[in-house]
Design a protein around this motif. Structure first.
Motif, PDB file in Angstrom:
ATOM      1  N   GLN A  39       0.804  -1.275   0.018  1.00 13.81           N
ATOM      2  CA  GLN A  39      -0.077   0.083   0.145  1.00 13.81           C
ATOM      3  C   GLN A  39       0.914   1.021   0.120  1.00 13.81           C
ATOM      4  O   GLN A  39       0.408   2.174  -0.705  1.00 13.81           O
ATOM      5  N   LYS A  40       1.865   1.277   0.815  1.00 11.47           N
ATOM      6  CA  LYS A  40       2.827   2.444   0.845  1.00 11.47           C
ATOM      7  C   LYS A  40       3.485   2.640  -0.609  1.00 11.47           C
ATOM      8  O   LYS A  40       3.586   3.680  -0.995  1.00 11.47           O
ATOM      9  N   SER A  41       3.858   1.677  -1.408  1.00  8.18           N
ATOM     10  CA  SER A  41       4.570   1.674  -2.710  1.00  8.18           C
ATOM     11  C   SER A  41       3.625   2.243  -3.657  1.00  8.18           C
ATOM     12  O   SER A  41       4.033   2.820  -4.680  1.00  8.18           O
ATOM     13  N   LYS A  42       2.271   2.053  -3.446  1.00 12.28           N
ATOM     14  CA  LYS A  42       1.341   2.839  -4.209  1.00 12.28           C
ATOM     15  C   LYS A  42       1.204   4.200  -4.306  1.00 12.28           C
ATOM     16  O   LYS A  42       0.799   4.987  -4.864  1.00 12.28           O
ATOM     17  N   LEU A  43       1.510   4.924  -2.848  1.00 12.83           N
ATOM     18  CA  LEU A  43       1.349   6.107  -2.761  1.00 12.83           C
ATOM     19  C   LEU A  43       2.255   7.010  -3.715  1.00 12.83           C
ATOM     20  O   LEU A  43       3.548   6.733  -3.807  1.00 12.83           O
ATOM     21  N   GLU A  44       2.084   8.009  -3.970  1.00 10.90           N
ATOM     22  CA  GLU A  44       2.877   8.971  -4.899  1.00 10.90           C
ATOM     23  C   GLU A  44       3.456   9.845  -3.838  1.00 10.90           C
ATOM     24  O   GLU A  44       2.904  10.658  -3.056  1.00 10.90           O
ATOM     25  N   VAL A  45       4.747  10.076  -4.090  1.00  7.78           N
ATOM     26  CA  VAL A  45       5.552  10.943  -3.543  1.00  7.78           C
ATOM     27  C   VAL A  45       5.557  12.408  -3.958  1.00  7.78           C
ATOM     28  O   VAL A  45       6.110  12.519  -5.351  1.00  7.78           O
ATOM     29  N   PRO A  46       5.108  13.356  -3.050  1.00  9.68           N
ATOM     30  CA  PRO A  46       5.047  14.897  -3.894  1.00  9.68           C
ATOM     31  C   PRO A  46       6.375  15.303  -4.288  1.00  9.68           C
ATOM     32  O   PRO A  46       7.293  15.184  -3.408  1.00  9.68           O
ATOM     33  N   MET A  47       6.544  15.911  -5.527  1.00  6.28           N
ATOM     34  CA  MET A  47       7.987  16.412  -5.971  1.00  6.28           C
ATOM     35  C   MET A  47       7.953  17.888  -5.273  1.00  6.28           C
ATOM     36  O   MET A  47       6.840  18.532  -5.372  1.00  6.28           O
ATOM     37  N   ALA A  48       9.040  18.027  -5.038  1.00  2.00           N
ATOM     38  CA  ALA A  48       9.264  19.844  -4.751  1.00  2.00           C
ATOM     39  C   ALA A  48       8.867  20.551  -5.931  1.00  2.00           C
ATOM     40  O   ALA A  48       9.392  20.079  -7.199  1.00  2.00           O
ATOM     41  N   LYS A  49       8.281  21.814  -5.925  1.00  2.00           N
ATOM     42  CA  LYS A  49       7.953  22.615  -6.684  1.00  2.00           C
ATOM     43  C   LYS A  49       9.120  23.175  -7.400  1.00  2.00           C
ATOM     44  O   LYS A  49      10.183  23.550  -6.539  1.00  2.00           O
ATOM     45  N   LYS A  50       9.216  23.444  -8.879  1.00  3.38           N
ATOM     46  CA  LYS A  50      10.309  24.166  -9.144  1.00  3.38           C
ATOM     47  C   LYS A  50      10.310  25.637  -8.980  1.00  3.38           C
ATOM     48  O   LYS A  50       9.128  25.912  -8.700  1.00  3.38           O
ATOM     49  N   ALA A  51      11.349  26.215  -8.794  1.00  2.00           N
ATOM     50  CA  ALA A  51      11.410  27.574  -8.430  1.00  2.00           C
ATOM     51  C   ALA A  51      10.899  28.272  -9.540  1.00  2.00           C
ATOM     52  O   ALA A  51      11.516  28.190 -10.736  1.00  2.00           O
ATOM     53  N   THR A  52      10.393  29.373  -9.534  1.00  2.00           N
ATOM     54  CA  THR A  52      10.051  30.473 -10.424  1.00  2.00           C
ATOM     55  C   THR A  52      11.213  31.388 -10.677  1.00  2.00           C
ATOM     56  O   THR A  52      11.762  31.350  -9.750  1.00  2.00           O
ATOM     57  N   PRO A  53      11.175  31.986 -11.787  1.00  2.00           N
ATOM     58  CA  PRO A  53      12.339  33.061 -12.022  1.00  2.00           C
ATOM     59  C   PRO A  53      12.437  34.019 -10.915  1.00  2.00           C
ATOM     60  O   PRO A  53      13.412  34.349 -10.820  1.00  2.00           O
ATOM     61  N   THR A  54      11.265  34.417 -10.244  1.00  3.21           N
ATOM     62  CA  THR A  54      11.385  35.183  -9.144  1.00  3.21           C
ATOM     63  C   THR A  54      11.945  34.742  -7.934  1.00  3.21           C
ATOM     64  O   THR A  54      12.276  35.415  -7.074  1.00  3.21           O
ATOM     65  N   GLN A  55      11.832  33.489  -7.838  1.00  3.66           N
ATOM     66  CA  GLN A  55      12.308  32.837  -6.601  1.00  3.66           C
ATOM     67  C   GLN A  55      13.726  32.105  -6.781  1.00  3.66           C
ATOM     68  O   GLN A  55      13.826  31.695  -7.911  1.00  3.66           O
TER      69      GLN A  55
END
Length: 163
Positions: A39-55
């Protein structure tokens, strides 16, 4: 005298029953752990958001890790010599390799459909002991097992055609 013998037999049977139940409890706990892992292997791991040009990215390391992960994902998608089904990719490829060439699990390529189907049924029924296989196959019905066996049985031919 006979009463003592009967009492001793009853006591022995009681001890055996207790030990047997303890062993069954251990098996149930193992199966529950396997189920949780699946069941844990089915969970999707959220990826870190990419930084926008202003960040600005917080760390250059994270950016490098994301790049490496992206390259690995792209590479993994191309590693297949031929197309495999989603069912195979999801349930089998991590152990048996994307084309059945073997990895953690044994090599499947070159095995015929009947052999694979019987093995799948034996794992699902518990006749062959492998808790990971047992846990994965509980989700599949007989039609899916047959389709999977047919697909795996055709791997050698598909590889020959791809080369």
């Amino acid at each position: 005298m006979i009463r003592h013998i009967i009492a001793a037999i009853a006591a022995a049977l009681t001890v055996w029953a207790i030990l047997y139940m303890a062993k069954l409890d251990q098996e149930v706990n193992r199966l529950q752990m396997i189920h949780e892992i699946i069941q844990k292997s089915k969970l999707e791991v959220p990826m870190a958001k990419k930084a926008t040009p202003t960040q600005q990215p917080q760390k250059a390391e994270e950016s490098e890790e994301e790049k490496k992960l992206k390259v690995l994902k792209e590479k993994a998608g191309r590693m297949s010599a031929f197309e495999v089904s989603t069912t195979y990719r999801r349930n089998c490829a991590s152990c048996h390799g994307i084309n059945g060439e073997g990895a953690v699990g044994p090599k499947l390529i070159g095995k015929n459909k009947e052999y694979i189907l019987q093995a799948l049924k034996d794992f699902k029924s518990g006749k062959r002991k492998n808790y990971v296989m047992y846990g994965l196959l509980q989700q599949l019905d007989d039609k899916e097992l047959d389709d999977l066996a047919t697909e795996i049985g055709s791997f050698a031919q598909k590889l020959k055609e791809a080369q």
